[in-house]
Design an enzyme around this catalytic site. Structure first.
Site, PDB file in Angstrom:
ATOM      1  N   GLU A   1     -64.536 -52.230  19.971  1.00  0.00           N
ATOM      2  CA  GLU A   1     -64.787 -52.982  21.212  1.00  0.00           C
ATOM      3  C   GLU A   1     -63.960 -52.427  22.376  1.00  0.00           C
ATOM      4  O   GLU A   1     -63.162 -53.150  22.981  1.00  0.00           O
ATOM      5  CB  GLU A   1     -64.406 -54.460  21.002  1.00  0.00           C
ATOM      6  CG  GLU A   1     -65.106 -55.154  19.858  1.00  0.00           C
ATOM      7  CD  GLU A   1     -64.520 -56.546  19.556  1.00  0.00           C
ATOM      8  OE1 GLU A   1     -63.486 -56.926  20.158  1.00  0.00           O
ATOM      9  OE2 GLU A   1     -65.097 -57.244  18.714  1.00  0.00           O
ATOM     10  N   PRO A   2     -64.114 -51.164  22.713  1.00  0.00           N
ATOM     11  CA  PRO A   2     -63.286 -50.617  23.794  1.00  0.00           C
ATOM     12  C   PRO A   2     -63.714 -51.128  25.166  1.00  0.00           C
ATOM     13  O   PRO A   2     -64.902 -51.291  25.437  1.00  0.00           O
ATOM     14  CB  PRO A   2     -63.558 -49.108  23.696  1.00  0.00           C
ATOM     15  CG  PRO A   2     -64.936 -49.011  23.130  1.00  0.00           C
ATOM     16  CD  PRO A   2     -65.070 -50.172  22.176  1.00  0.00           C
ATOM     17  N   GLY A   3     -62.739 -51.384  26.002  1.00  0.00           N
ATOM     18  CA  GLY A   3     -63.002 -51.746  27.392  1.00  0.00           C
ATOM     19  C   GLY A   3     -62.326 -50.737  28.299  1.00  0.00           C
ATOM     20  O   GLY A   3     -62.929 -49.764  28.757  1.00  0.00           O
ATOM     21  N   ARG A   4     -61.010 -50.925  28.472  1.00  0.00           N
ATOM     22  CA  ARG A   4     -60.226 -50.129  29.423  1.00  0.00           C
ATOM     23  C   ARG A   4     -60.428 -48.624  29.292  1.00  0.00           C
ATOM     24  O   ARG A   4     -60.586 -47.923  30.281  1.00  0.00           O
ATOM     25  CB  ARG A   4     -58.741 -50.457  29.185  1.00  0.00           C
ATOM     26  CG  ARG A   4     -57.812 -49.837  30.198  1.00  0.00           C
ATOM     27  CD  ARG A   4     -56.348 -50.055  29.797  1.00  0.00           C
ATOM     28  NE  ARG A   4     -56.059 -51.355  29.278  1.00  0.00           N
ATOM     29  CZ  ARG A   4     -55.563 -52.364  29.986  1.00  0.00           C
ATOM     30  NH1 ARG A   4     -55.269 -52.209  31.251  1.00  0.00           N
ATOM     31  NH2 ARG A   4     -55.336 -53.525  29.418  1.00  0.00           N
TER      32      ARG A   4
ATOM     33  N   TYR B   1     -49.107 -58.587  36.082  1.00  0.00           N
ATOM     34  CA  TYR B   1     -48.394 -57.937  34.967  1.00  0.00           C
ATOM     35  C   TYR B   1     -47.336 -56.954  35.449  1.00  0.00           C
ATOM     36  O   TYR B   1     -46.819 -56.177  34.655  1.00  0.00           O
ATOM     37  CB  TYR B   1     -49.355 -57.117  34.098  1.00  0.00           C
ATOM     38  CG  TYR B   1     -50.656 -57.765  33.728  1.00  0.00           C
ATOM     39  CD1 TYR B   1     -50.700 -58.881  32.894  1.00  0.00           C
ATOM     40  CD2 TYR B   1     -51.864 -57.241  34.177  1.00  0.00           C
ATOM     41  CE1 TYR B   1     -51.916 -59.452  32.544  1.00  0.00           C
ATOM     42  CE2 TYR B   1     -53.070 -57.804  33.826  1.00  0.00           C
ATOM     43  CZ  TYR B   1     -53.088 -58.914  33.011  1.00  0.00           C
ATOM     44  OH  TYR B   1     -54.283 -59.471  32.657  1.00  0.00           O
TER      45      TYR B   1
ATOM     46  N   ARG C   1     -53.779 -56.889  38.929  1.00  0.00           N
ATOM     47  CA  ARG C   1     -52.914 -56.403  37.855  1.00  0.00           C
ATOM     48  C   ARG C   1     -51.453 -56.225  38.264  1.00  0.00           C
ATOM     49  O   ARG C   1     -50.563 -56.609  37.515  1.00  0.00           O
ATOM     50  CB  ARG C   1     -53.472 -55.114  37.233  1.00  0.00           C
ATOM     51  CG  ARG C   1     -54.914 -55.270  36.713  1.00  0.00           C
ATOM     52  CD  ARG C   1     -55.399 -54.079  35.891  1.00  0.00           C
ATOM     53  NE  ARG C   1     -54.690 -54.023  34.630  1.00  0.00           N
ATOM     54  CZ  ARG C   1     -53.723 -53.178  34.359  1.00  0.00           C
ATOM     55  NH1 ARG C   1     -53.359 -52.280  35.274  1.00  0.00           N
ATOM     56  NH2 ARG C   1     -53.113 -53.216  33.215  1.00  0.00           N
TER      57      ARG C   1
ATOM     58  N   CYS D   1     -51.145 -64.347  51.563  1.00  0.00           N
ATOM     59  CA  CYS D   1     -49.898 -65.061  51.864  1.00  0.00           C
ATOM     60  C   CYS D   1     -49.148 -65.445  50.598  1.00  0.00           C
ATOM     61  O   CYS D   1     -49.083 -66.624  50.228  1.00  0.00           O
ATOM     62  CB  CYS D   1     -50.209 -66.269  52.718  1.00  0.00           C
ATOM     63  SG  CYS D   1     -50.890 -65.748  54.287  1.00  0.00           S
TER      64      CYS D   1
HETATM   65  N1  LLP Z   1     -62.090 -57.196  22.317  1.00  0.00           N
HETATM   66  C1  LLP Z   1     -61.500 -58.373  22.596  1.00  0.00           C
HETATM   67  C2  LLP Z   1     -61.728 -59.498  21.702  1.00  0.00           C
HETATM   68  C3  LLP Z   1     -60.666 -58.497  23.725  1.00  0.00           C
HETATM   69  O1  LLP Z   1     -60.080 -59.660  23.965  1.00  0.00           O
HETATM   70  C4  LLP Z   1     -60.465 -57.386  24.567  1.00  0.00           C
HETATM   71  C5  LLP Z   1     -59.600 -57.484  25.755  1.00  0.00           C
HETATM   72  C6  LLP Z   1     -61.126 -56.183  24.252  1.00  0.00           C
HETATM   73  C7  LLP Z   1     -61.917 -56.116  23.116  1.00  0.00           C
HETATM   74  C8  LLP Z   1     -61.001 -54.941  25.093  1.00  0.00           C
HETATM   75  O2  LLP Z   1     -59.701 -54.468  25.127  1.00  0.00           O
HETATM   76  P1  LLP Z   1     -59.374 -53.077  25.852  1.00  0.00           P
HETATM   77  O3  LLP Z   1     -60.089 -51.986  25.091  1.00  0.00           O
HETATM   78  O4  LLP Z   1     -59.877 -53.168  27.245  1.00  0.00           O
HETATM   79  O5  LLP Z   1     -57.925 -52.979  25.783  1.00  0.00           O
HETATM   80  N2  LLP Z   1     -56.532 -58.124  32.002  1.00  0.00           N
HETATM   81  C9  LLP Z   1     -55.679 -57.283  31.210  1.00  0.00           C
HETATM   82  C10 LLP Z   1     -56.324 -56.897  29.898  1.00  0.00           C
HETATM   83  C11 LLP Z   1     -56.796 -58.072  29.095  1.00  0.00           C
HETATM   84  C12 LLP Z   1     -57.485 -57.677  27.821  1.00  0.00           C
HETATM   85  C13 LLP Z   1     -58.205 -58.814  27.230  1.00  0.00           C
HETATM   86  N3  LLP Z   1     -58.951 -58.527  26.052  1.00  0.00           N
HETATM   87  C14 LLP Z   1     -55.250 -56.081  32.029  1.00  0.00           C
HETATM   88  O6  LLP Z   1     -55.630 -55.991  33.198  1.00  0.00           O
HETATM   89  O7  LLP Z   1     -54.484 -55.241  31.557  1.00  0.00           O
END
Ligand code: LLP
Length: 415
Positions: free
Chosen positions: A274-277, A317, A313, A343
Site C-alpha cells: 500500500e505505498p503512498g508517499r 510534524y 507538514r 495568523c
Molecule cells: N496504508 C495505511 C493503512 C496507511 O495508514 C498509510 C498511511 C499508508 C498505507 C501509506 O503510507 P505511506 O506509503 O505513504 O507511508 N500525513 C503524514 C503521513 C501519514 C500516513 C498515514 N498513513 C505525513 O505527511 O507525513
C-alpha cells in the site's frame, strides 16, 4: 532533486517546462506534478515485485487527485482507501473496485454498504466491534464481505511519533496477541469470508529492518492460522517506505522489495502493498511567490503566498521541505524564515534557509507531492491551490484553484 526536477542554467525545470512559466500562467500557490516521475515510481514498484503475484494498492490519502488516481489505475494499480469518499474518487477516476482494500479504524455502516455494493477486494478490519458490524451490514445486504485483520505487530517503525502506527499503544489494528482468537471468531461469522492478513506500521520509514520484523511476525500468524485450517489468499504488508526530503537515505524501491520478497520466500499467497508517499512525494512541488521581505533584528522573514493551510507538514510534524528559487539570482544569500500569511506562529514552511531573494520571486517547496494537497485546508478562508500536471512539454490543469464563494456556498446567513 531528481532527473524530473532540475536546473537548466538559472531556471528550475519540471521535465521540459520552466516552473517560473507555470507559476506565471496559473498563479500561486500551485502544486505541480511530473507525470514521468509518477509513472517512473510506479513502474519501479511493479518491476521490483514482478517475480511474484502482487497488487500495488496506491494509498489514496497521500494524493487523491482524480488525474493521479487515473494515471495509476491505467498502470494497473489497485487502491488503499480509508473512507467512502476515497472510494467514490477511485471509482470516478476509473479505478477497479475489485482492486481496492479498505483500511481505517472507524468505518461507518454506510461506508461498509458503499464498499460492499461496489465489490471491493478486502476490508482491513481493525477491531472486533468493526468485525461484528461488518457481518451485520453484509448480512443485511445478502452479501459476504471479504476480510483481513490489520494486525498490530508491536514493531517500532523508528519514524515521527505522529506517523508511527505499529506500536502496542497505537489506535491502529488489532493486538497481535488477540489476532488468532479474532480469526477464529471471524471464521464462524456467516457473512464474512477470511481472505488475508494486513499490517502497516508507519510512514516515512528509512530502514528495511522494521518492515522485516513486522513481516516476520505476520508470517508466524499466517502459519498458525494455516495449522487451524484458515488459509489466506493474500498478505498485505502496508505502505510506509520513506523518501529523501533532506539528507535521509531510505532504501531504494528495489532494496525494499528485495527484503520483503526475501521474507516471503517460498510462500504462495498474493502480496499486497500500500505505498503512498514513495509513489508521489518526490513527483510534486508547491510553487509560491514572495509577497514581502521583512528584515528583523534577530531573523529575516520571507513572507510567501503559500501557508500552513496549503502545506501542513512543517507546522504539524516540523517536517523539512527543501526550498528552491524558480530563478536563481546572482546575489548574496541570507538566512530567511520562510513563512506564510496565516495568523499563527506555527505557520512556517522553512526555518533558517539560505536564499538570495527579492520581493516577487517564485520559490518551490520540494517533495510536496505526498500529503501536501491532500492535507490542505481552508483555514483563514484561503481557497485551496490549483494543481497542474506536466507531461513533457504538455501542461494540464488538473484542479482549478478554489474560489472564495465555493468556500461558503453551503453556509446560511440567518440574520
Ligand atoms: N496504508 C495505511 C493503512 C496507511 O495508514 C498509510 C498511511 C499508508 C498505507 C501509506 O503510507 P505511506 O506509503 O505513504 O507511508 N500525513 C503524514 C503521513 C501519514 C500516513 C498515514 N498513513 C505525513 O505527511 O507525513
Amino acid at each position: 532533486m531528481s532527473q524530473y526536477f532540475h536546473y537548466q542554467q538559472d531556471k528550475l525545470f519540471v521535465e521540459n517546462m520552466a516552473l517560473a512559466d507555470i507559476a506565471e500562467r496559473f498563479g500561486t500557490p500551485a502544486y505541480v506534478y511530473s507525470q514521468a516521475a509518477l509513472t517512473d515510481a510506479y513502474l519501479q514498484y511493479a518491476e521490483a515485485f514482478k517475480g511474484r503475484e502482487h497488487l500495488i494498492c496506491f494509498a489514496v490519502k497521500s494524493n487523491p487527485n482524480l488525474s493521479i488516481l487515473n494515471l495509476f489505475a491505467r498502470l494497473g494499480a489497485g487502491f488503499d482507501i480509508v473512507s467512502g469518499g476515497e472510494l467514490q474518487r477511485v471509482l470516478a477516476a476509473g479505478g477497479d473496485a475489485g482492486k481496492v482494500v479498505f483500511s481505517g479504524v472507524g468505518k461507518s455502516g454506510e461506508e461498509m454498504r458503499q464498499a460492499l455494493a461496489a465489490g471491493i477486494l478486502c476490508f482491513n478490519v481493525e477491531s472486533e466491534a468493526e468485525l461484528l458490524r461488518l457481518n451485520d451490514v453484509a448480512g443485511s445486504m445478502g452479501k459476504v464481505a471479504p476480510i483481513s485483520f490489520r494486525v498490530n505487530p508491536n514493531v517500532d517503525a523508528k519514524t515521527h511519533p505522529y506517523i508511527s502506527t505499529g506500536l502496542k499503544q497505537s489506535k491502529f489494528g488489532v493486538a497481535y496477541t488477540d489476532a488468532l482468537a479474532l480469526y477464529r471468531k471471524a471464521a464462524r461469522l456467516p457473512h464474512l469470508r477470511i481472505t488475508g492478513i494486513d499490517c502497516h506500521i508507519g510512514s516515512q520509514l528509512t530502514e528495511t529492518s522494521p518492515f522485516i520484523a513486522a513481516a516476520e511476525k505476520v508470517l508466524l500468524l499466517v502459519d498458525t492460522l494455516a495449522q487451524e485450517g484458515i488459509r489466506l489468499e493474500h498478505i498485505d504488508l502496508g505502505g510506509g517506505l520513506g523518501i529523501c526530503y533532506n539528507d535521509e537515505t531510505p532504501p531504494s524501491i528495489a532494496e525494499y522489495a528485495k527484503a520483503l520478497l526475501g521474507a516471503l520466500n517460498g510462500r504462495t499467497e498474493k502480496l499486497i502493498v500500500e505505498p503512498g508517499r514513495v509513489l508521489v512525494g518526490n513527483a510534486g512541488v508547491l510553487l509560491t511567490r514572495v509577497e514581502y521581505l521583512k528584515p528583523g533584528e534577530e531573523k529575516h522573514f520571507a513572507i510567501v503566498d503559500a501557508a500552513m493551510n496549503d502545506l501542513m507538514r512543517p507546522a504539524l510534524y516540523e517536517a523539512y521541505h527543501a526550498i528552491q528559487p524558480l530563478t536563481r539570482r546572482a546575489m548574496p544569500a541570507r538566512e530567511y524564515e520562510v513563512v506564510g500569511p496565516v495568523c499563527e506562529s506555527g505557520d512556517f514552511l522553512g526555518h533558517a534557509r539560505e536564499l538570495a531573494l527579492e520581493q516577487g520571486d517564485f520559490l518551490a517547496l520540494m517533495s510536496a507531492g505526498a500529503y501536501g494537497m491532500s492535507m490542505s485546508s481552508n483555514y483563514n478562508t484561503r481557497p485551496r491551490a490549483a494543481e497542474i500536471m506536466i507531461n513533457g512539454a504538455e501542461v494540464k490543469l488538473i484542479r482549478e484553484r478554489e474560489k472564495v464563494e465555493q468556500l461558503f456556498a453551503g453556509e446560511k446567513n440567518y440574520l
